[in-house]
Write a protein that holds these residues in place. Structure first.
Motif, PDB file in Angstrom:
ATOM      1  N   ILE A  98      23.069  62.710  45.964  1.00  0.00           N
ATOM      2  CA  ILE A  98      23.595  61.545  46.840  1.00  0.00           C
ATOM      3  C   ILE A  98      22.734  61.821  48.103  1.00  0.00           C
ATOM      4  O   ILE A  98      22.822  63.169  48.522  1.00  0.00           O
ATOM      5  CB  ILE A  98      25.056  61.490  47.195  1.00  0.00           C
ATOM      6  N   GLY A  99      22.031  60.784  48.662  1.00  0.00           N
ATOM      7  CA  GLY A  99      21.434  61.347  49.769  1.00  0.00           C
ATOM      8  C   GLY A  99      21.925  60.067  50.788  1.00  0.00           C
ATOM      9  O   GLY A  99      22.598  59.238  50.580  1.00  0.00           O
ATOM     10  N   VAL A 100      22.058  60.806  52.112  1.00  0.00           N
ATOM     11  CA  VAL A 100      22.517  59.881  53.374  1.00  0.00           C
ATOM     12  C   VAL A 100      21.554  59.660  54.413  1.00  0.00           C
ATOM     13  O   VAL A 100      20.892  60.580  54.865  1.00  0.00           O
ATOM     14  CB  VAL A 100      23.943  60.512  53.748  1.00  0.00           C
ATOM     15  N   ASP A 101      21.310  58.398  54.543  1.00  0.00           N
ATOM     16  CA  ASP A 101      20.218  58.126  55.607  1.00  0.00           C
ATOM     17  C   ASP A 101      20.978  57.464  56.952  1.00  0.00           C
ATOM     18  O   ASP A 101      21.232  56.245  56.780  1.00  0.00           O
ATOM     19  CB  ASP A 101      19.108  57.272  55.117  1.00  0.00           C
ATOM     20  N   PHE A 102      21.226  58.416  57.886  1.00  0.00           N
ATOM     21  CA  PHE A 102      21.797  57.677  59.087  1.00  0.00           C
ATOM     22  C   PHE A 102      20.620  57.011  59.778  1.00  0.00           C
ATOM     23  O   PHE A 102      19.751  57.376  59.661  1.00  0.00           O
ATOM     24  CB  PHE A 102      22.542  59.037  60.085  1.00  0.00           C
ATOM     25  N   ASN A 103      21.030  55.761  60.527  1.00  0.00           N
ATOM     26  CA  ASN A 103      20.240  54.852  61.206  1.00  0.00           C
ATOM     27  C   ASN A 103      19.343  54.037  60.124  1.00  0.00           C
ATOM     28  O   ASN A 103      18.954  53.196  60.642  1.00  0.00           O
ATOM     29  CB  ASN A 103      19.246  55.776  62.170  1.00  0.00           C
ATOM     30  N   SER A 104      19.487  54.190  58.855  1.00  0.00           N
ATOM     31  CA  SER A 104      18.965  53.517  57.804  1.00  0.00           C
ATOM     32  C   SER A 104      17.453  53.345  58.292  1.00  0.00           C
ATOM     33  O   SER A 104      16.921  52.278  58.397  1.00  0.00           O
ATOM     34  CB  SER A 104      19.492  52.225  57.801  1.00  0.00           C
ATOM     35  N   ASP A 105      16.901  54.384  58.669  1.00  0.00           N
ATOM     36  CA  ASP A 105      15.398  54.306  59.222  1.00  0.00           C
ATOM     37  C   ASP A 105      14.376  54.701  58.156  1.00  0.00           C
ATOM     38  O   ASP A 105      13.087  54.878  58.304  1.00  0.00           O
ATOM     39  CB  ASP A 105      15.285  55.174  60.445  1.00  0.00           C
ATOM     40  N   GLY A 106      14.965  55.140  56.945  1.00  0.00           N
ATOM     41  CA  GLY A 106      14.169  55.482  55.935  1.00  0.00           C
ATOM     42  C   GLY A 106      14.117  57.055  55.942  1.00  0.00           C
ATOM     43  O   GLY A 106      13.210  57.525  54.946  1.00  0.00           O
ATOM     44  N   SER A 107      14.566  57.616  56.611  1.00  0.00           N
ATOM     45  CA  SER A 107      14.704  59.173  56.621  1.00  0.00           C
ATOM     46  C   SER A 107      16.085  59.677  55.963  1.00  0.00           C
ATOM     47  O   SER A 107      16.972  59.454  56.684  1.00  0.00           O
ATOM     48  CB  SER A 107      14.299  59.776  57.897  1.00  0.00           C
ATOM     49  N   ILE A 108      15.919  60.444  54.993  1.00  0.00           N
ATOM     50  CA  ILE A 108      17.256  61.235  54.359  1.00  0.00           C
ATOM     51  C   ILE A 108      17.774  62.163  55.137  1.00  0.00           C
ATOM     52  O   ILE A 108      16.757  63.311  55.348  1.00  0.00           O
ATOM     53  CB  ILE A 108      16.871  61.451  52.835  1.00  0.00           C
ATOM     54  N   ASP A 109      18.741  62.075  55.925  1.00  0.00           N
ATOM     55  CA  ASP A 109      19.317  63.217  56.660  1.00  0.00           C
ATOM     56  C   ASP A 109      19.937  64.222  55.899  1.00  0.00           C
ATOM     57  O   ASP A 109      20.315  65.308  56.394  1.00  0.00           O
ATOM     58  CB  ASP A 109      19.849  62.560  57.852  1.00  0.00           C
ATOM     59  N   TYR A 110      20.506  63.962  54.993  1.00  0.00           N
ATOM     60  CA  TYR A 110      21.509  64.892  54.003  1.00  0.00           C
ATOM     61  C   TYR A 110      21.423  64.457  52.616  1.00  0.00           C
ATOM     62  O   TYR A 110      21.538  63.513  52.145  1.00  0.00           O
ATOM     63  CB  TYR A 110      22.811  64.684  54.576  1.00  0.00           C
TER      64      TYR A 110
ATOM     65  N   GLY B 143      15.033  52.150  70.281  1.00  0.00           N
ATOM     66  CA  GLY B 143      16.377  51.486  70.134  1.00  0.00           C
ATOM     67  C   GLY B 143      17.324  52.182  68.902  1.00  0.00           C
ATOM     68  O   GLY B 143      18.282  51.565  69.054  1.00  0.00           O
ATOM     69  N   GLU B 144      16.958  53.195  68.515  1.00  0.00           N
ATOM     70  CA  GLU B 144      18.011  53.824  67.930  1.00  0.00           C
ATOM     71  C   GLU B 144      18.984  54.468  68.791  1.00  0.00           C
ATOM     72  O   GLU B 144      18.763  54.964  69.699  1.00  0.00           O
ATOM     73  CB  GLU B 144      17.454  54.808  66.902  1.00  0.00           C
ATOM     74  N   LYS B 145      20.266  54.757  68.097  1.00  0.00           N
ATOM     75  CA  LYS B 145      21.346  55.202  69.027  1.00  0.00           C
ATOM     76  C   LYS B 145      21.188  56.558  69.076  1.00  0.00           C
ATOM     77  O   LYS B 145      20.478  57.399  68.038  1.00  0.00           O
ATOM     78  CB  LYS B 145      22.550  54.936  68.203  1.00  0.00           C
ATOM     79  N   CYS B 146      21.328  57.023  70.286  1.00  0.00           N
ATOM     80  CA  CYS B 146      21.331  58.697  70.691  1.00  0.00           C
ATOM     81  C   CYS B 146      22.559  59.324  71.418  1.00  0.00           C
ATOM     82  O   CYS B 146      23.219  58.506  71.879  1.00  0.00           O
ATOM     83  CB  CYS B 146      19.883  58.772  71.334  1.00  0.00           C
ATOM     84  N   GLU B 147      22.695  60.397  71.876  1.00  0.00           N
ATOM     85  CA  GLU B 147      23.555  60.913  72.330  1.00  0.00           C
ATOM     86  C   GLU B 147      22.902  62.033  73.684  1.00  0.00           C
ATOM     87  O   GLU B 147      22.388  63.145  72.958  1.00  0.00           O
ATOM     88  CB  GLU B 147      24.757  61.593  71.692  1.00  0.00           C
TER      89      GLU B 147
ATOM     90  N   THR C 147      26.815  48.930  57.802  1.00  0.00           N
ATOM     91  CA  THR C 147      26.320  48.649  59.205  1.00  0.00           C
ATOM     92  C   THR C 147      27.367  49.811  59.936  1.00  0.00           C
ATOM     93  O   THR C 147      27.734  49.563  61.221  1.00  0.00           O
ATOM     94  CB  THR C 147      26.998  47.393  59.633  1.00  0.00           C
ATOM     95  N   GLU C 148      27.812  50.729  59.430  1.00  0.00           N
ATOM     96  CA  GLU C 148      28.583  51.723  59.900  1.00  0.00           C
ATOM     97  C   GLU C 148      28.145  52.436  61.028  1.00  0.00           C
ATOM     98  O   GLU C 148      27.257  52.864  60.909  1.00  0.00           O
ATOM     99  CB  GLU C 148      29.155  52.648  58.749  1.00  0.00           C
ATOM    100  N   SER C 149      28.844  52.434  61.972  1.00  0.00           N
ATOM    101  CA  SER C 149      28.341  53.282  63.098  1.00  0.00           C
ATOM    102  C   SER C 149      29.472  54.304  63.706  1.00  0.00           C
ATOM    103  O   SER C 149      29.192  54.852  64.748  1.00  0.00           O
ATOM    104  CB  SER C 149      27.841  52.311  63.963  1.00  0.00           C
ATOM    105  N   GLY C 150      30.809  54.278  63.522  1.00  0.00           N
ATOM    106  CA  GLY C 150      31.887  54.965  64.044  1.00  0.00           C
ATOM    107  C   GLY C 150      32.442  55.904  63.388  1.00  0.00           C
ATOM    108  O   GLY C 150      33.316  56.881  64.108  1.00  0.00           O
ATOM    109  N   ALA C 151      32.221  56.267  62.179  1.00  0.00           N
ATOM    110  CA  ALA C 151      32.749  57.402  61.356  1.00  0.00           C
ATOM    111  C   ALA C 151      32.245  58.810  61.999  1.00  0.00           C
ATOM    112  O   ALA C 151      30.903  58.943  62.114  1.00  0.00           O
ATOM    113  CB  ALA C 151      32.363  57.157  59.875  1.00  0.00           C
TER     114      ALA C 151
END
Length: 295
Positions: free
Chosen positions: A104-116, A179-183, A81-85
């Motif tokens: 190692i893969g990283v999926d920000f927002n846990s939406d099924g899309s690998i971002d890194y 509903g996903e966080k944005c800036e 549930t990390e959202s602040g790092a």
């Protein structure tokens, strides 16, 4: 880290994301069981086995067990549930053959899309570190460890920590769902037809905003500060393909794909199809929601 073993210092190639001041001001672990000691039968308790097979095996210390990736295609993952790092430090200790093709893969927002994605290079019980810059806004991260090849791959540790000092650009994330966080300052990151709206630091991809009115003349409002703004939520105004959280948002009465997103361990039960917001404050308390579309 619990183990500090190595013949020499080894650093991952940081790809386009780069790295800086490794280990500077770590704030604690993001994942549970980074040393792979918590086993429930033949699988890890805190890590999900997505594919293939794993087994507990001795590491550089015969009394200290790690996890062996037995088959080509074996993958484990852990959703958080990390959202602040703002900066994420990875520290691994492993025995990896070059033919293992571990990543190692990283999926920000846990939406099924690998971002890194980064390779875990060949190593024999050396401590290896890298840092990546996190996006300006996200809700939750899922981490994936994958064996793409056939060589030996035994991990004694994969510590993932919130850090600081990253100077490289974060991965580019676009097409964020309802509903996903944005800036807003990060540019047009929401999917087509959505707008980034809310208080700075808590902005969500929404259907409407102060600057984007509702096409059907409905009032732009939100059920919760954690939920995105919608055009007349709960009034059955959504046409086929419009964003939604529950069936009552849609003319058809059916909303497909919406899901609750827990904001922390204090989150209670959540039923998006039940009463939300002021109608029942106890339902979906400490939850955000990733929206679906009207049928």
């Amino acid at each position: 880290m619990k183990r500090r073993v190595g013949k020499r210092a080894a650093i991952w190639v940081a790809l386009a994301l780069g790295f800086a001041s490794l280990g500077d001001d770590c704030d604690g672990d993001i994942v549970q069981d980074p040393t792979f000691r918590d086993w429930c039968g033949d699988t890890l308790c805190q890590w999900k086995l997505d594919a293939g097979h794993i087994a507990p095996v001795p590491t550089w210390n015969v009394d200290d067990l790690g996890v062996s990736f037995l088959d080509q295609g074996t993958q484990i993952s852990q959703a958080t549930t990390e959202s602040g790092a703002t900066c994420i430090l990875f520290t691994s200790v492993a025995n990896i053959d070059p033919a293992a093709d571990m990543t190692i893969g990283v999926d920000f927002n846990s939406d099924g899309s690998i971002d890194y994605t980064a390779a875990l290079g060949s190593t024999q019980w050396e401590s290896v570190q890298t840092e990546i810059t996190a996006p300006a806004a996200y809700q939750g991260i899922t981490f994936f460890l994958t064996k793409g090849g056939t060589g030996t791959a035994i991990l004694a540790e994969m510590r993932i920590q919130s850090s600081s000092g990253c100077t490289a650009q974060p991965p580019s994330i676009t097409g964020l769902a309802f509903g996903e966080k944005c800036e807003a300052d990060a540019g047009d990151t929401c999917a087509t037809g959505l707008t980034c709206f809310g208080v700075s630091g808590d902005q969500l991809c929404s259907q409407c905003s102060d600057a984007v009115s509702c096409a059907n003349g409905a009032v732009c409002s939100t059920r919760s500060v954690f939920f995105p703004s919608q055009c007349g939520p709960g009034q059955g105004l959504g046409a086929s393909g419009d964003p939604c959280l529950v069936g009552t948002d849609c003319m058809s009465g059916t909303c497909k794909g919406a899901m609750p997103v827990a904001l922390g361990e204090e989150a209670g039960p959540c039923d998006l199809d039940a009463a939300l917001g002021d109608a029942d404050p106890s339902n979906c308390q400490w939850y955000a929601a990733r929206g679906g579309t009207c049928d």
